[in-house]
Design an enzyme around this catalytic site. Structure first.
Site, PDB file in Angstrom:
ATOM      1  N   GLU A  42     -18.312 -55.697 -13.382  1.00  9.27           N
ATOM      2  CA  GLU A  42     -17.483 -55.310 -12.239  1.00  9.27           C
ATOM      3  C   GLU A  42     -18.144 -55.668 -10.923  1.00  9.27           C
ATOM      4  OE1 GLU A  42     -15.937 -52.751  -8.980  1.00  9.27           O
ATOM      5  OE2 GLU A  42     -17.965 -52.907  -9.767  1.00  9.27           O
ATOM      6  N   GLU A  43     -19.458 -55.487 -10.827  1.00  9.36           N
ATOM      7  CA  GLU A  43     -20.138 -55.780  -9.567  1.00  9.36           C
ATOM      8  C   GLU A  43     -20.072 -57.269  -9.232  1.00  9.36           C
ATOM      9  OE1 GLU A  43     -20.850 -53.642  -7.578  1.00  9.36           O
ATOM     10  OE2 GLU A  43     -21.568 -51.807  -8.523  1.00  9.36           O
TER      11      GLU A  43
ATOM     12  N   ASP B 263     -22.893 -45.201  -8.539  1.00 10.19           N
ATOM     13  CA  ASP B 263     -22.142 -46.449  -8.737  1.00 10.19           C
ATOM     14  C   ASP B 263     -22.682 -47.196  -9.947  1.00 10.19           C
ATOM     15  OD1 ASP B 263     -20.308 -48.453  -8.239  1.00 10.19           O
ATOM     16  OD2 ASP B 263     -21.533 -49.431  -6.724  1.00 10.19           O
TER      17      ASP B 263
ATOM     18  N   GLU C  54     -14.831 -44.448 -10.525  1.00  9.21           N
ATOM     19  CA  GLU C  54     -15.637 -44.868  -9.368  1.00  9.21           C
ATOM     20  C   GLU C  54     -15.837 -43.658  -8.446  1.00  9.21           C
ATOM     21  OE1 GLU C  54     -17.070 -47.673  -8.311  1.00  9.21           O
ATOM     22  OE2 GLU C  54     -16.021 -49.426  -9.134  1.00  9.21           O
TER      23      GLU C  54
ATOM     24  N   HIS D 200     -24.759 -49.089  -3.799  1.00  9.49           N
ATOM     25  CA  HIS D 200     -25.553 -50.250  -3.382  1.00  9.49           C
ATOM     26  C   HIS D 200     -26.660 -49.880  -2.395  1.00  9.49           C
ATOM     27  CE1 HIS D 200     -21.915 -53.129  -4.350  1.00  9.49           C
ATOM     28  NE2 HIS D 200     -22.110 -52.202  -5.279  1.00  9.49           N
TER      29      HIS D 200
ATOM     30  N   ASP E 192     -22.202 -51.744 -15.239  1.00  9.52           N
ATOM     31  CA  ASP E 192     -23.195 -52.610 -14.601  1.00  9.52           C
ATOM     32  C   ASP E 192     -23.529 -52.063 -13.222  1.00  9.52           C
ATOM     33  OD1 ASP E 192     -20.531 -53.289 -13.811  1.00  9.52           O
ATOM     34  OD2 ASP E 192     -21.254 -55.159 -12.940  1.00  9.52           O
TER      35      ASP E 192
ATOM     36  N   HIS F 165     -17.255 -48.644 -14.852  1.00 14.38           N
ATOM     37  CA  HIS F 165     -18.046 -49.867 -15.013  1.00 14.38           C
ATOM     38  C   HIS F 165     -19.513 -49.480 -15.184  1.00 14.38           C
ATOM     39  CE1 HIS F 165     -20.122 -50.472 -11.107  1.00 14.38           C
ATOM     40  NE2 HIS F 165     -19.019 -50.047 -10.507  1.00 14.38           N
TER      41      HIS F 165
END
Length: 465
Positions: free
Chosen positions: A145-146, A110, A178, A418, A79, A77
């Site tokens: 995805e987030e 991430d 991931e 994050h 984003d 992903h």
């Protein structure tokens, strides 16, 4: 297979992967705003000689290498979450920096590092002739995805392919890039976004007994939600805690998988209210509940657990328990509406797509997780090579919804996701690119026995278009 040649090729591409990752980090790409980074990825894929590079309706960027009918897909992903409080960052989160071992910046772990390793791992396949006859490689830079994990693959399965059966017939398996802290991950818990709405009646705050305070009633529900998460499952507990699903008494069919994945959890994540003024009784109150689900739990059982809380029963005529929906437009303007339900999934360790990654790791890097420095190894040493994620990934749709086998191996660490001052390790990019390149030639489809998936939750049956 010449594993030393694969390792040398990956190492040689290390500086290119670093440059590519830093370019991606420099382009802010929060969910629904991925246009710039998606086009940068397409540019890199074309430079690397991909046979075809395209965008689907949602804005996922897809690169193809090879010409067979069967597909091995690699998903990243593209984003990121936002940066939060800028004061928590020691350096600019988009400009970032690099040293001999790490790359700093939002999205490094991430999850744009995975995109860099996937793009170059597939290039190595082409360079060294590692794509088996009859196969082609699908490299996906997925969006949103987030915001709504797996929705991008719902769109791919139902709008790019001709639905789940067509996708299953073509895609042998998907590697998720991931971050896995050097491990090979064969599943993770699912999750739901639950909403509870409480009705009340407003009145003047000087005489609150004339009204019916929705916030006060919801406060009882919130305490029950806390108890559901924190209580044990002893017989004397009115609200038995979610830990009960690790006990064969409450989860006879799936308790072993639940112990591997970890117990379910729930927490109140948001609260909203309406009131005529600050000197009035609130006439409505709503909360959001983040619910993580382990093997054996279903969306129906999770909703019923909330409905059966003592406070919810007490105020049954004034309460509604439901699941959130998601319908934000992508960067292309396309909308794929779906429910905020993200199914649990888990593979057997012996499944051939999992075993292909294990075999590749053993041949290239040995039997233990590896890391580039003391910080990386502090979270890797002593952990099994084959493990599971703590958080949720696009696997909730790939395998959880559609039964397309999925397995994870990606650069970076879950703990960086994050977080401010996010980093990823240059060695991880090399490690992952080499492994991706080796996997297709080690995959043994003849070992499929139809039981790769140990647990998949039942679906809701909603046919949302």
């Amino acid at each position: 297979m010449d594993f030393e040649a694969i390792k040398k090729a990956a190492q040689a591409y290390g500086p290119d992967m670093t440059r590519f990752l830093r370019d991606m980090i420099a382009i802010p790409s929060e969910s629904c705003e991925e246009k710039g980074v998606a086009h940068r990825i397409a540019e890199e894929m074309k430079k690397l000689g991909y046979d075809k590079v395209e965008f689907d309706a949602l804005g996922n960027v897809i690169g193809w290498m090879g010409s067979g009918d069967k597909i091995i897909a690699i998903d990243s992903h593209i984003d990121t979450v936002g940066i939060g409080n800028r004061e928590n960052w020691t350096h600019d989160p988009y400009e970032g920096y690099e040293d001999d071992k790490v790359i700093y910046g939002r999205g490094g772990s991430d999850q744009e590092g995975g995109m860099a390793a996937a793009a170059y791992g597939t290039k190595i396949m082409k360079d060294l002739g590692l794509i088996p006859e009859g196969y082609k490689i699908m490299v996906v830079g997925s969006v949103q995805e987030e915001d709504c994990d797996g929705m991008c693959w719902q769109s791919i399965v139902n709008e790019y392919f001709k639905g789940p059966e067509d996708a299953r017939n073509q895609i042998e398996f998907v590697i998720s890039t991931e971050p896995t802290d050097g491990g090979i991950y064969r599943g993770h818990r699912g999750r739901m976004e639950i909403r509870v709405d409480m009705h009340g009646v407003s009145c003047h705050g000087s005489a609150p007994e004339r009204g019916d305070n929705a916030i006060h009633k919801m406060a009882e529900v919130i305490l029950n939600v806390r108890d559901l998460n924190e209580n044990d499952a002893a017989d004397d507990k009115e609200i038995k805690g979610l830990v009960k699903m690790l006990d064969p008494k409450y989860n006879p069919e799936h308790w072993e998988d639940a112990r591997f994945l970890g117990r379910g959890t729930c927490t109140t994540s948001q609260i909203f209210f309406t009131s005529p003024s600050r000197c009035a009784v609130a006439d409505s109150c709503s909360i959001s509940i983040d619910r993580r689900m382990t093997a054996g739990e279903t969306y129906q059982s999770c909703l019923k657990e909330i409905e059966d809380l003592p406070a919810c029963k007490k105020y049954a005529k004034d309460i509604k328990v439901s699941m959130y929906m998601y319908d934000r437009p992508s960067w292309t303007g396309h909308v794929y509406e779906t429910e905020a339900f993200f199914p649990t999934w888990i593979n057997k360790e012996t499944a051939p797509h999992v075993q292909a990654l294990v075999d590749a790791h053993h041949a290239l890097w040995g039997t233990e997780r590896i890391g580039a420095d003391e910080k990386a190894m502090s979270t890797r040493t002593g952990r099994p090579l084959t493990d599971k994620w703590t958080f949720s990934t696009n696997g909730v749709s790939i395998q959880g919804r559609y039964g397309i086998p999925c397995v994870g191996f990606g650069p970076g660490a879950e703990s960086q996701a994050h977080a401010p001052n996010e980093i990823t390790w240059k060695q991880d990019l090399v490690t992952c690119a080499a492994l991706y390149a080796a996997v297709p030639g080690l995959y043994k489809p003849e070992n499929k026995d139809g039981s790769a998936t140990s647990f998949r939750q039942e679906l809701t049956g909603n046919n949302i278009k």
